[in-house]
Scaffold this active site. Structure first.
Site, PDB file in Angstrom:
ATOM      1  CE  LYS A  85     102.575 -81.144  37.049  1.00 11.43           C
ATOM      2  NZ  LYS A  85     101.317 -81.727  37.564  1.00 11.43           N
TER       3      LYS A  85
ATOM      4  NE  ARG B 250      99.065 -75.881  34.872  1.00  5.15           N
ATOM      5  CZ  ARG B 250      99.804 -76.119  35.947  1.00  5.15           C
ATOM      6  NH1 ARG B 250     101.011 -75.613  36.050  1.00  5.15           N
ATOM      7  NH2 ARG B 250      99.342 -76.860  36.913  1.00  5.15           N
TER       8      ARG B 250
ATOM      9  NE  ARG C  96      99.318 -81.147  46.077  1.00  3.03           N
ATOM     10  CZ  ARG C  96      99.462 -80.931  44.772  1.00  3.03           C
ATOM     11  NH1 ARG C  96     100.534 -81.355  44.132  1.00  3.03           N
ATOM     12  NH2 ARG C  96      98.517 -80.290  44.098  1.00  3.03           N
TER      13      ARG C  96
ATOM     14  NE  ARG D 124      94.993 -77.770  40.716  1.00  2.00           N
ATOM     15  CZ  ARG D 124      95.277 -78.338  41.899  1.00  2.00           C
ATOM     16  NH1 ARG D 124      94.400 -78.287  42.886  1.00  2.00           N
ATOM     17  NH2 ARG D 124      96.425 -78.915  42.082  1.00  2.00           N
TER      18      ARG D 124
END
Ligand code: ADP
Ligand code: ADP
Length: 208
Positions: free
Chosen positions: A13, A88, A127, A166
């Site tokens: 995203k 969310r 990441r 998550r």
């Protein structure tokens, strides 16, 4: 242009948002980035958010709705925005619909970036971010250039354990937004697997 990006953690995203906001000249409103800035600054919001974020849990709807209402009311968001990481939950999506209606504006599209769970953990644990520019890298898929490599940082919640929490929260609390926006005729599904340039091209096609 008023857009929303939905997708599991690590779907790409943030990577894609940076490209889209440049093309449409709209602000990139990332609630994750806003919360990380609040944590860093040690604000009351940051203190409340820090524990939930480290555990891979969601921050409460009340806090998030207040934060986003305030942000989309700012001048630069009048011409449009790309919301990344919000809503969310269904209560957040309901509150957003109410807030947009009160400004007499509507969403143009909701993009769902689809990446299957077994690819996510590798994306998340690899990441890295450049704290100076905000650029997003990956140690294997998109390594930082030599002059940046020494300063990249890793998010505290980018551990395998927090990533699994998550993902669980995405499926339980966020994925109901897919039928929610489908029912409003706004949903566009985009395959998030493949080269980032190919994903960008798919998004452009989806937006027409
Ligand atoms: P999100 O904002 O959805 O959490 P990011 O854009 O931060 O996702 O991407 C998560 C990680 O995956 C980053 O390390 C990024 O470099 C990498 N990544 C992004 N897009 C792709 C892609 N198409 N293929 C492989 N890795 C990707
Ligand atoms: P990712 O890019 O991995 O999808 P984000 O950067 O969007 O993650 O969000 C990081 C964390 O910030 C989330 O795990 C959650 O704790 C918190 N957060 C961000 N946006 C929201 C939101 N809309 N509602 C609740 N919590 C949020």
């Amino acid at each position: 242009m008023r857009l929303i990006f939905i997708g599991p953690p690590g779907a790409g995203k943030g990577t894609q948002a940076a490209r889209i906001v440049e093309r449409f000249e709209i602000p990139h409103i990332s609630t994750g980035d806003m919360l990380r800035a609040a944590v860093k600054a040690g604000t009351p919001l940051g203190k409340l958010a820090d524990i939930a974020m480290k555990a891979g849990q969601l921050v409460t709807d009340d806090l998030m709705i207040g934060l986003v209402q305030e942000r989309i009311g700012q001048d630069d968001a009048k011409k449009g925005f790309l919301l990344d990481g919000f809503p969310r939950t269904v209560p957040q999506a309901d509150a957003l619909q109410t807030a947009l209606a009160s400004h007499n504006v509507a969403l143009d599209a909701v993009l769902v970036l689809e990446v299957q769970d077994d690819l996510i953990v590798d994306r998340i644990t690899g990441r890295r971010t450049d704290p100076e520019t905000g650029a997003i890298y990956h140690m294997t898929f998109n390594p930082p250039p030599a002059d940046v490599a020494g300063r990249v940082t890793q998010r505290k919640d980018d551990t395998e354990e927090a990533c699994r929490a998550r993902l669980e929260s995405y499926h339980r609390q966020t994925s109901p937004l897919v039928p929610f926006y489908e029912g409003l005729g706004l949903l566009k599904r985009v395959d998030g697997v493949g080269k980032p340039d190919d994903v960008t091209a798919r998004i452009q096609t989806a937006l027409g």
